[in-house]
Design a protein around this motif. Structure first.
Motif: not given
Length: 920
Positions: A293, A295, A522, A534, A536, A541
């Motif tokens: 991730d 994020k 995000q 970012s 998903f 992410h």
């Protein structure tokens, strides 16, 4: 967690509230809402909504309704809720989640009432047929076991998410981000099986049972009508088809079993999702099967990025990514209620959780600031209830979202050095601020806000005057984190089929869409060469980069984001406000609230007990019988534990039969004993930073009378014994990643001391220390163990034996004994495979060990060594797609003589830790 609401038992904190809380109640024919003084408005609203749903919206799950107690917790920053059986109650944790992306922006009390009360109706209507028989035999926890076996966990939560969506103007079913997981798998072409999605994985991303459940339950409602699941669950909880009752009922009614029904539901939604990207983008971070991730992202100049990164192998940390893609770790945050961080001028800011040492429902946050130039991390000294810090451009102030226990919301501006509150921005509408940002030379505050109706807007607020200006009008779509660049504010929002980046100008409120991606974005950062964000994916992410230019707006399709479930639509503005009487709630109400018969498995003790607990979770009672396999001794007893004061207070009585003591190698003594006891314990929680840390100390006084059994050759000269049983435990465990078998650094210490206090000599001391250290690979663990036990040689009384002996050996005869052990744990493979929906293998892991134990035989006056080595093979599985269960096999090579079977040199054992199945 904020992404979902807990339905299962075990979510409560025993004795978690300080005694200073003054509890009030609203008592209706539907619910009793219990809340601290000052929360009357929320108590009324919860009573109004649950009463309305009970009267008009329970037909789709069944006609039955049982009155429930709902406790509103306002001392914690957790955003959650649960309903449980054993005892039947619900708790709402009243602080709204900091982010609106995962669960939406509905008024938090309204959403909890819709979602959790559906669980109440589920439990009320599932007491039928075989499940009802189990309830009469075993109580509420027996019913919970029977219905959770019959009805899969995805239905419990999916049906509740459908309810919050059907009865409001939002709910998770109307949030594009709620579908990110399945859309990501669809875009990546990863068609995981039903069993894989039910059970999850240690190495691959799988959507949880909330998302899976909503896809299936909403599909069932839309395809087969509002009453469809009423019939399916009625079949299941009655066990009309004994094996796989839920799946068999689906097969009977639709021609599809659960796996086929899932495929049909996913296909119904997937037809609305684009198969390819709609905007060209460069991928900046690795994309593969391993979950990682990235994020949140910030631009740090000269092509450098500051990101948060986590994976299944590593805990979350902050990294710098250079222009060449090389990553360098900066620091790692501690435990927090929110994973968000902000960055400005070389400073990283985030919040971490802090807890009241004694009261489990009382917690706070502290602001952490890491200075990249010095490499130092400091804390603003004041503990407060806050989220989402942002640093001013001049570095002197920090803005945070503050929440009071009475659910008043505001932006507080703190001194960046001391943490003192410099200013609180006015909030007459009690909007809930999310992710405030300084702008315009620190003169403006930019924030997405939620109003009382659950609508979101983007505002600017003058720091000097407090005057607010609406930049993006209030509406149902959620709005995420903002970023200010000059005269423009960039933010993510759910204005279309997926969360994307939008831009609004501060002077004329011109709104433009900046990204058009097929799945949820995000967070974003504007750079010289474009915009980095970012998104998903099936691997977590990932960071993408696109040109910074407007794109065509993306419409929202009604087929899957605007479902009509035949419930009449939003009820929240239709619920009438009733005039309830608010009265004091007596803390002693139904103290002895017996609810269930339950096995107690605490090796070497195995038993069956009747349990009770009051609604506020301050008194636990137990009455039952058990058997100690070390001593072959049956026991009956009763106990009570009171947890509302600073120390836990306990009292009880046990009658143990046929207890045995080896006097020497050939002779043993047998007796019965009656044990009355009372005592205290103090459980303390010092969790902070990256460590879960707890301490517990306590003692009990026992008055014991005993008499020899008819089969014993020896008569007691000591039939009346008084002794003290004292214990101290300490645990310190660093947070670990998903794949880590054990923490990379942890310690566990247990000390027990028993001593007689009358004229009968008797004493025993036991100590055990476990050290957890990193191994040669990220998921390997070295575990070192040390244990010691000493008891008096008079043998006029024997205390309960808690020592863990060298593996492969039987219990020897000794005055004192110690053991040192070494274990090396390592993963072998991650099968992600199961059969027949009965047993699913998530991980196969191994352990090689060496135990060295020395026992002093005081009669022969010799030290006797018991050493062994061997290996263990463990299977981490799930039973019935729900229950985590680990079991294994062990081979022990004995290097010395076994005290019971001298001819034994090899031993094979099956390791089945039954307490996993029956822990209470």
């Amino acid at each position: 967690m904020a992404a979902g609401f807990a339905q299962q038992a075990g979510a409560q904190q025993f004795g978690g509230n300080p005694p200073s809380l003054r509890w009030q109640q609203i008592n209706t024919d539907t619910v009793r809402v219990i809340f601290p003084r000052g929360m009357e408005a929320y108590g009324r609203r919860v009573a109004d909504i649950t009463g309305y749903v009970s009267r008009y919206h329970r037909a789709t799950i069944g006609p039955l309704q049982r009155k429930v107690n709902i406790v509103l917790q306002n001392q914690t920053l957790q955003s959650n809720g649960y309903v449980q059986l054993g005892p039947f109650r619900s708790e709402f944790f009243m602080t709204p989640p900091p982010s609106s992306n995962d669960v939406g922006s509905l008024n938090w009390a309204d959403q909890l009432a819709l979602h959790e009360y559906r669980h109440v109706l589920q439990n009320s209507n599932f007491r039928k047929g075989i499940s009802k028989v189990v309830f009469y035999l075993s109580g509420e926890l027996g019913q919970a076991a029977a219905t959770n076996i019959a009805v899969p966990n995805w239905f419990w939560e999916g049906d509740a998410v459908v309810t919050e969506t059907a009865l409001s103007n939002q709910g998770r079913g109307r949030l594009p981000a709620f579908f990110n997981g399945f859309r990501a798998l669809q875009l990546a072409g990863r068609p995981y099986t039903y069993m894989q999605l039910r059970n999850g994985s240690y190495r691959r991303y799988m959507p949880d049972h909330y998302a899976t459940g909503y896809l299936m339950t909403s599909y069932g409602r839309l395809q087969y009508g509002p009453q469809f699941w009423n019939g399916v669950t009625d079949d299941a909880v009655r066990y009309r088809r004994v094996f796989y009752p839920f799946s068999q009922s689906l097969k009977h009614r639709t021609g599809k079993n659960a796996a086929g029904f899932f495929r049909a539901a996913l296909g119904s939604y997937a037809q609305h999702w684009p198969a390819a990207t709609e905007q060209a983008a460069d991928t900046l971070t690795p994309v593969g099967k391993h979950y990682t991730d990235y994020k949140y992202v910030y631009a740090a100049g000269n092509g450098r990025l500051i990101v948060s990164k986590s994976s299944f192998k590593a805990i979350p940390a902050f990294y710098e990514i250079g222009p060449d893609g090389k990553e360098s770790r900066i620091t790692a945050p501690g435990l927090g209620f929110d994973d968000y961080f902000s960055y400005r001028n070389g400073q990283l800011l985030w919040t971490e959780s802090r807890y009241s040492p004694r009261w489990g429902w009382k917690d706070y946050s502290i602001v952490k600031i890491h200075d990249r130039a010095s490499g130092q991390t400091r804390s603003l000294r004041h503990e407060r209830r806050c989220f989402s810090p942002d640093l001013s451009a001049d570095g002197r102030k920090v803005a945070v979202v503050a929440v009071t226990p009475e659910q008043a919301y505001r932006v507080e501006i703190l001194d960046a050095q001391s943490g003192a509150v410099l200013q609180s921005l006015p909030n007459p509408e009690n909007w809930y601020y999310t992710y405030p940002k300084f702008a315009a030379g620190d003169r403006l505050m930019i924030s997405a806000v939620r109003d009382k109706a659950g609508r979101m807007g983007l505002i600017s607020q003058s720091v000097e005057t407090g005057e607010s200006k609406v930049l993006v009008p209030f509406g149902v779509p959620t709005i995420g984190i903002a970023s200010v660049e000059g005269n423009a504010v960039y933010f993510t929002a759910a204005f279309g089929d997926a969360d994307n980046v939008y831009r609004v100008t501060l002077d004329d409120n011109t709104l433009q869409q900046v990204t058009r991606r097929p799945n949820g974005v995000q967070h974003m950062a504007v750079t010289d060469g474009g915009i980095i964000y970012s998104e998903f994916t099936a691997s977590g992410h990932k960071l993408l980069k696109s040109p910074l230019q407007p794109v065509a707006s993306q419409p929202r399709h009604s087929a899957w984001l605007r479902p009509d479930f035949g419930e009449g639509g939003d009820i929240l503005d239709k619920v009438p406000a009733r005039d309830y009487e608010v009265r004091k709630y007596p803390k002693a109400h139904r103290l002895f609230n017996f609810h269930s018969w339950l096995p107690r498995i605490d090796d070497p003790d195995y038993g069956l007990y009747l349990y009770g607990e009051n609604v506020l979770g301050t008194l636990q009672t137990a009455v039952g019988a058990s058997y100690n396999i070390n001593e072959n001794s049956p026991e009956v007893g009763a106990s009570v534990l009171y947890g509302a004061w600073f120390p836990y207070l306990r009292a009880g009585v046990d009658y143990r039969m046929q207890r045995k003591l080896r006097v020497n190698d050939t002779i043993s003594l047998e007796w019965n004993e009656l044990d009355w006891y009372a005592g205290f314990s103090v459980p303390l929680n010092f969790t902070a930073g990256k460590y879960f840390r707890s301490v517990s100390l306590g003692a009990n006084f026992h008055h014991l009378t005993r008499a020899r059994t008819a089969s014993s050759k020896y008569r007691f000269r000591d039939d009346n014994i008084q002794y003290v049983d004292a214990a101290f435990t300490f645990s310190n465990q660093r947070i670990r990643a998903v794949q880590n078998i054990y923490s990379h650094f942890a310690q566990s210490l247990v000390l027990r001391y028993n001593k007689t206090v009358n004229n009968v000599p008797g004493e025993q001391f036991t100590g055990r220390l476990d050290l957890y250290l990193p191994g040669f690979s990220a998921n390997h663990s070295l575990v070192l163990q040390g244990a010691y036990q000493q008891r008096d040689t008079m043998l006029r009384y024997a205390f309960t034996d808690h020592f863990v002996y060298a593996r492969g050996y039987e219990k020897p005869f000794y005055e004192h004994i110690y053991k040192a052990g070494a274990n090396y744990h390592f993963p072998i493979c991650y099968p992600d495979w199961g059969f027949a929906n009965l047993l699913y293998f998530m991980r196969l892991r191994g352990n090689v060990f060496y135990d060295h134990s020395v026992a002093y035989n005081f009669r022969s006056r010799k030290d006797v060594t018991y050493a062994s080595a061997g290996g263990e093979l463990f299977f981490d599985t799930k039973l019935g797609n729900v229950l985590p269960f680990s079991f294994g096999v062990r081979y022990s090579r004995l290097f010395d003589t076994d005290p019971v079977d001298p001819a034994r040199s090899n031993r094979f054992e099956v390791i089945v830790p039954l307490q996993q199945l029956f822990a209470y």
